[in-house]
Scaffold this active site. Structure first.
Site, mmCIF file in Angstrom:
data_model
loop_
_atom_site.group_PDB
_atom_site.id
_atom_site.type_symbol
_atom_site.label_atom_id
_atom_site.label_comp_id
_atom_site.label_asym_id
_atom_site.label_seq_id
_atom_site.Cartn_x
_atom_site.Cartn_y
_atom_site.Cartn_z
ATOM 1 N N ARG A 160 11.171 3.992 4.268
ATOM 2 C CA ARG A 160 10.668 3.024 5.259
ATOM 3 C C ARG A 160 11.847 2.193 5.712
ATOM 4 O O ARG A 160 12.633 1.701 4.892
ATOM 5 C CB ARG A 160 9.607 2.117 4.649
ATOM 6 C CG ARG A 160 9.311 0.931 5.557
ATOM 7 C CD ARG A 160 8.108 0.166 5.170
ATOM 8 N NE ARG A 160 6.906 0.956 5.393
ATOM 9 C CZ ARG A 160 5.684 0.474 5.211
ATOM 10 N NH1 ARG A 160 5.514 -0.770 4.807
ATOM 11 N NH2 ARG A 160 4.628 1.231 5.431
ATOM 12 N N HIS A 212 4.237 6.162 11.778
ATOM 13 C CA HIS A 212 3.837 5.988 10.375
ATOM 14 C C HIS A 212 2.835 7.124 10.110
ATOM 15 O O HIS A 212 1.633 6.905 9.987
ATOM 16 C CB HIS A 212 3.197 4.613 10.192
ATOM 17 C CG HIS A 212 2.993 4.185 8.778
ATOM 18 N ND1 HIS A 212 3.174 5.031 7.690
ATOM 19 C CD2 HIS A 212 2.622 2.983 8.248
ATOM 20 C CE1 HIS A 212 2.924 4.348 6.576
ATOM 21 N NE2 HIS A 212 2.581 3.117 6.889
ATOM 22 N N LYS A 238 25.840 -4.865 0.051
ATOM 23 C CA LYS A 238 27.313 -4.926 0.097
ATOM 24 C C LYS A 238 27.825 -4.310 1.387
ATOM 25 O O LYS A 238 29.015 -4.051 1.529
ATOM 26 C CB LYS A 238 27.902 -4.173 -1.102
ATOM 27 C CG LYS A 238 27.492 -4.703 -2.451
ATOM 28 C CD LYS A 238 28.139 -3.864 -3.554
ATOM 29 C CE LYS A 238 27.665 -4.266 -4.930
ATOM 30 N NZ LYS A 238 28.114 -3.311 -5.958
ATOM 31 N N ARG A 266 0.815 -1.219 0.000
ATOM 32 C CA ARG A 266 0.000 0.000 0.000
ATOM 33 C C ARG A 266 0.849 1.271 0.000
ATOM 34 O O ARG A 266 0.670 2.174 -0.831
ATOM 35 C CB ARG A 266 -0.913 0.038 1.244
ATOM 36 C CG ARG A 266 -2.209 -0.685 1.105
ATOM 37 C CD ARG A 266 -2.612 -1.273 2.445
ATOM 38 N NE ARG A 266 -1.660 -2.333 2.736
ATOM 39 C CZ ARG A 266 -1.843 -3.601 2.383
ATOM 40 N NH1 ARG A 266 -2.963 -3.959 1.843
ATOM 41 N NH2 ARG A 266 -0.916 -4.519 2.599
ATOM 42 N N THR A 267 1.750 1.393 0.968
ATOM 43 C CA THR A 267 2.463 2.658 1.131
ATOM 44 C C THR A 267 3.377 2.929 -0.068
ATOM 45 O O THR A 267 3.372 4.032 -0.625
ATOM 46 C CB THR A 267 3.268 2.660 2.444
ATOM 47 O OG1 THR A 267 2.390 2.278 3.507
ATOM 48 C CG2 THR A 267 3.838 4.029 2.751
HETATM 49 N N1 ASP Z 1 1.365 -1.554 6.886
HETATM 50 C C1 ASP Z 1 1.457 -1.075 8.249
HETATM 51 C C2 ASP Z 1 2.886 -0.750 8.602
HETATM 52 O O1 ASP Z 1 3.747 -0.810 7.761
HETATM 53 C C3 ASP Z 1 0.834 -1.999 9.221
HETATM 54 C C4 ASP Z 1 1.378 -3.397 9.254
HETATM 55 O O2 ASP Z 1 2.384 -3.717 8.614
HETATM 56 O O3 ASP Z 1 0.792 -4.208 9.977
HETATM 57 O O4 ASP Z 1 3.135 -0.406 9.733
#
Ligand code: ASP
Length: 293
Positions: free
Chosen positions: A100, A128, A78, A50-51
């Protein structure tokens, strides 16, 4: 300006982001070409559907190009440090860098090393922020306002950056937040209720995934045990207000924290609306950081 946490946003900035995201959500033409010629570097050191895709989609809708660092094939393998990778990417002159990473504070570290805006797309168990913004937008669209609404956040709170960002954001918009989960998955720094207490009379129930990848020890639950003890079943949802809505940041573990019949509940499951709003919120964030820094 960076977006590193909900705490780094002023009330005015939150209002503006939600207002702009609401506009992007209803008008597919809004923002077209606004970031033409700009580049957004997407650097996801942890898995994401999703993100990652919604940041790419948000950039595309604004006319910017999203360029993805394939961490698996990068010099991270590496042995390059996060700091050296950040300096390296920063030297290429992106207009924004979306990160991320499994380490808490990773986005702050990178923000201190590059000249462009950095967006925290999830750092370890810490925050987040774009997820919390899209959750608030989804609830605002449904209820009109969050004022006086009660949101129960239920599940693996201990490992959830989604819970942390929502606990920081929802009360600023007038909502009351209740957190609840299995005793071993609650953090020490939050006051929690029992799951049934948290859900009783709530306007919205946000379920969280059991994040086994962040656990040192197995939970040791038998198949089906988590759902019956702690998951959102139709029976448990009946404790909430009759028209209460269901949210989940995804990915869902169906049959673990949420039953199929609840995840797919017509009208009351807002899970795909959250996904759609993820694009709109990330457009608003890129607009604020890149178009009007
Ligand atoms: N997608 C969300 C996160 O990256 C929630 C999850 O992974 O459960 O934090």
């Amino acid at each position: 300006m960076h977006l590193l946490s909900i705490h780094s946003l002023s009330d005015d900035q939150i209002d503006e982001l939600l207002r702009r995201a609401a506009a992007f959500a209803i008008d597919r033409e809004a923002g077209r070409g606004l970031l033409a010629g700009r580049t957004v570097f997407n650097c996801f050191y942890e898995n994401s559907t999703r993100t990652a895709m919604s940041f790419a989609q948000a950039a595309a809708r604004l006319g910017a190009q999203a360029i993805t660092l394939s961490v698996e094939h990068s010099s991270v393998k590496k042995g390059e440090t996060l700091a050296d990778t950040a300096r390296t990417l920063g030297a290429m002159g992106p207009d924004a860098l979306v990160l991320r990473h499994r380490q808490n504070g990773a986005a702050d570290e990178v923000a201190a090393l590059v000249d462009c805006p950095v967006v925290n797309a999830g750092d370890g168990t810490n925050e987040h922020p774009t997820q919390a913004l899209l959750d608030s937008l989804t609830l605002q669209q449904h209820f009109g306002s969050l004022d006086g609404r009660t949101v129960a956040i239920v599940g693996d709170i201990r490992h959830s950056r989604v819970a942390r960002s929502n606990v920081a954001l929802l009360p600023r918009l007038g909502a009351t937040v209740r957190v609840a989960g299995p005793p071993s998955l609650l953090p020490e720094d939050m006051t929690a209720l029992s799951i049934d207490e948290a859900i009783t009379g709530a306007d919205a129930v946000m379920m969280l995934r059991v994040q086994r990848e962040r656990m040192d020890e197995e939970l040791g639950d038998a198949p089906g045990e988590y759902l019956s003890s702690y998951g959102l079943t139709r029976e448990r949802l009946a404790l909430a207000k009759p028209d209460a809505v269901v949210l989940h940041p995804g990915p869902m573990n169906r049959g673990v924290e949420i039953a199929d019949e609840v995840a797919d509940l017509a009208d009351r499951s807002l899970i795909l609306r959250q996904v759609a709003n993820g694009v709109a919120v990330r457009m608003a964030v890129l607009e604020m950081l890149v178009a009007r820094p």
